[in-house]
Design an enzyme around this catalytic site. Structure first.
Site, PDB file in Angstrom:
ATOM      1  N   HIS A 136       0.834  -1.205   0.000  1.00 43.45           N
ATOM      2  CA  HIS A 136       0.000   0.000   0.000  1.00 43.45           C
ATOM      3  C   HIS A 136       0.869   1.255   0.000  1.00 43.45           C
ATOM      4  CE1 HIS A 136      -3.003   2.736   2.337  1.00 43.45           C
ATOM      5  NE2 HIS A 136      -3.012   2.999   1.047  1.00 43.45           N
ATOM      6  N   TYR A 145       4.405   8.734   9.325  1.00 46.73           N
ATOM      7  CA  TYR A 145       4.803   8.664   7.915  1.00 46.73           C
ATOM      8  C   TYR A 145       3.616   8.561   6.961  1.00 46.73           C
ATOM      9  CZ  TYR A 145       9.751   7.830   9.124  1.00 46.73           C
ATOM     10  OH  TYR A 145      11.043   7.943   9.577  1.00 46.73           O
TER      11      TYR A 145
END
Length: 715
Positions: free
Chosen positions: A451, A660
């Site tokens: 992903h 992140y």
């Protein structure tokens, strides 16, 4: 041998010149830990006691000079009372001072990188010679602190306060040519000439050709600025840097204040000012969080590296589905050195993907980060195709077609028949179960999720999703490929939304509840941006796409109906039904105009209020603190559940995934560190205050147990 330790040796070279060499045994890099500092003290004493020594060269036995202080020791040190921290810093600085005060000339030979304490060691030398390939800098502000081994004292006196402020406040690494330009180093030589260059400098100083005492003197005195110059330099800098850093990151401005406060002092008194300010910053929650993030990042890198042993080398990649996402993936692979096939069934999609990759490469050339030749090389590494003709030698295929399980299953089954038996198939899905998609495959052991986050070239995270049948080789190979692409991979287990989206949708759920309670979405955005998010939830939904959010919410509601299903219509339903899809079609919560640079700019559009009116079920008075809690409590609790359910292995990975992946405010350290900062027991009590809002706000039994036992997620 004049001195021999585990981190430092001092040996005679020639004609009274000795080499003080940093070479920490058992480590790949040199760093200032307790051992190294103590040995530096002993080494300096040994040099001082040897009357035959006429000059000293400081060097490194490793590929880098010194990377800075040992951050792992910070965690314990920063728990000490402020006064003890000050005393510890002053004690360390006495060692650097003793080196600086040697009765002979000293030269630092800088190879690789010299950061933080590594550069501060060099600043204590009389001269610095630097390899052309080396970089130097003081990155401490990125950890919520500022230099503590004399950096705020020596650097301004060496290169001027303006240059020093720029170096310290930005915290960036500086190339040799830039260091030479401002006077931070005295010579720059080819790597193979570093030792010879250092010897030349020290010999010239010994012979009297260079006056090392005159060179040393300005570092021992006050700054050469009068009162008016000081006011102009420091007040202007504080205003500018405060604007750049923002209110949540105090270290850059505090560094300037320290330089200003110590401007009229000589070295020793100035170091006392530095130590006091350093200790004060070290005790802040911002420093604790940012140091925690740094250590978490190191943990992530260690875990990712552990996969290297069994990972297959990816020499040729492929992406299925061109367009913006496919083009972004192709760009990232090609620019980092892995050639990639980009396949689609439509010529216009291929063109869109190539345009995206070309635009991103062009941007890098414009900014000087890539040469035109390298751009051409990267573009040539992306091979567009409408067929599977060249797929026989592909090592990994990233499927990036439309977010629809049936379409993805069909495409994956099709490509499986076109690749070699050990090729890895990876689906770039954001919410669809990997186990579900694997049912269409003959070799599910070679299948994982991969992903990427949008925009691919900017977002550092890649979630590698392990399905029930995914082999460890498939996981390891995908992790290695993500690293090769310059990404930070986190391995998670399969569930709806995986880690990041599973946690994000309860946050959006809190937002939906606020809007339905009559709270102005513009106010919510402002409050959450002030809290530290890069953008508020309404703006984020517009950027993600209201249709994407609508689909994702339905997937999450199906996966976790007990807490994520809401029978009432929400703001997202209302906007979706009104075809207000966000930035992509110019209207969502906000309307979008094009700015001078051709980028979308949000503006308030009053017509949205009529669209939202039917889903406002009450008018509740809420404080800004309530808004934060309505949003953050469900996000934090879902992160806890992901850890408890084994979706993510460690608290460090969970927090880094959020920083992140969705821009969780770094200065708050991540969801679990945020709970720690409040206190687990206090957080549970806080969540209980909002229990009437539904199951998203109900702490788990295990979290209540942690609260009862006084436990934390991080030690």
């Amino acid at each position: 041998m004049i001195y021999e330790g585990k981190a430092i040796t001092v040996k005679a070279l020639e004609s009274g010149i000795v080499e003080l060499k940093f070479d920490l045994k058992g480590e790949s890099v040199n760093k200032f830990n307790r051992l190294t500092l103590d040995e530096l003290r002993q080494a300096v004493e040994a040099i001082k006691a040897d009357a035959s020594v006429k000059g000293v060269i400081v060097s490194s036995g490793k590929d880098v000079f010194i990377v800075g202080a040992d951050i792992t020791e910070f965690v314990d040190n920063f728990k000490l009372p402020e006064a003890e921290l000050v005393a510890g810093n002053l004690e360390a600085n006495r060692i650097f001072n003793a080196f600086e005060d040697l009765e002979v000339p000293t030269v630092a030979a800088i190879n690789g990188i010299a950061l933080g304490g590594g550069l501060e060691m060099c600043l204590a030398a009389d001269y610095r010679v630097m390899s052309t390939s080396a970089k130097i800098g003081l990155p401490e502000v990125k950890l919520g602190i500022y230099p503590g081994f004399g950096g705020t004292v020596r650097l301004p006196r060496l290169i001027g306060s303006d240059n020093a402020i720029e170096w310290i406040a930005a915290g960036k690494e500086n190339r040799a040519e830039d260091a030479l330009k401002v006077g931070a180093v005295d010579a720059v030589v080819a790597p193979e000439l570093l030792q010879a260059g250092a010897l030349d400098l020290v010999k010239r100083a010994i012979s009297g050709e260079l006056d090392y005492k005159a060179k040393r003197q300005p570092k021992l005195e006050k700054l050469k600025l009068n009162a008016i110059e000081q006011m102009m330099a420091f007040e202007t800098a504080k205003g500018f840097v405060a604007g750049q850093a923002g209110p949540n990151y105090p270290a850059p401005v505090e560094a300037i204040k320290s330089i200003q406060k110590a401007a009229n002092f000589g070295r020793d008194k100035a170091l006392e000012v530095e130590a006091a300010g350093f200790a004060k910053l070290a005790k802040t929650s911002v420093a604790q969080s940012l140091i925690g993030l740094f250590l978490n990042d190191q943990e992530l890198k260690r875990k990712a590296k552990a996969h290297d042993e069994i990972a297959h080398d990816v020499k040729q990649a492929a992406v299925l589905g061109a367009g913006i996402m496919g083009g972004g993936i192709a760009y990232q692979s090609a620019v980092k050195g892995t050639p990639i096939l980009m396949k689609d069934i439509r010529e216009e999609a291929i063109q869109l993907g190539l345009n995206e990759a070309s635009k991103l490469l062009g941007n890098r050339v414009e900014k000087g980060r890539l040469t035109p030749a390298k751009m051409a090389e990267a573009l040539n590494a992306i091979r567009p195709t409408l067929s599977y003709g060249d797929f026989a030698n592909v090592d990994i295929v990233v499927e990036a077609v439309v977010e629809n399980p049936k379409v993805k299953q069909a495409v994956l089954a099709e490509v499986e028949g076109q690749v070699k038996e050990d090729a890895i198939l990876a689906s770039n899905t954001s919410t669809i179960s990997i186990n579900l998609l694997a049912k269409a495959l003959k070799r599910p052991e070679n299948f994982v999720g991969m992903h990427f986050f949008n925009p691919v070239h900017m977002m550092p995270l890649v979630e590698v999703i392990r399905g029930e049948k995914s082999s460890e080789v498939a996981v390891a190979t995908t992790v290695a490929y993500a690293k090769k692409m310059g990404k930070n991979p986190i391995v998670v287990n399969d569930c709806p939304g995986f880690l990041v989206n599973r946690v994000l949708f309860p946050y959006f759920g809190g937002f939906a509840k606020l809007v339905s309670a009559g709270v102005d979405f513009v106010r919510i955005d402002k409050v959450m941006e002030k809290f530290g998010w890069p953008m508020g939830p309404a703006y984020l939904m517009d950027v993600v796409g209201i249709d994407t959010g609508h689909h994702g919410r339905d997937v999450m509601a199906e996966g976790f109906p007990d807490r994520m299903k809401d029978e009432r219509r929400s703001a997202v339903d209302a906007l979706y039904e009104a075809n207000r899809l966000g930035q992509k079609n110019g209207k969502g919560f906000y309307a979008y105009e094009t700015d001078k640079r051709g980028k979308p700019k949000k503006v308030f559009d009053a017509t949205v209020l009529d669209v939202l009116k039917p889903i406002v079920f009450e008018q509740r008075e809420v404080t800004d603190e309530d808004i934060i809690n309505w949003m953050m409590v469900p996000l934090c609790l879902e992160t806890v559940r992901c850890l408890e359910d084994g979706i993510v292995e460690t608290a460090a990975e969970a927090d880094m995934g959020l920083v992140y992946g969705i821009g969780f405010p770094p200065f708050r350290g991540g969801a679990l560190r945020y709970i720690d900062s409040i206190g687990v027991a206090e957080f549970v009590a806080l969540a209980d205050q909002y229990a009437d809002l539904g199951p998203l706000y109900h702490p788990t039994a295990k979290l209540r147990e942690m609260a009862k036992n006084g436990q934390r997620f991080f030690s």
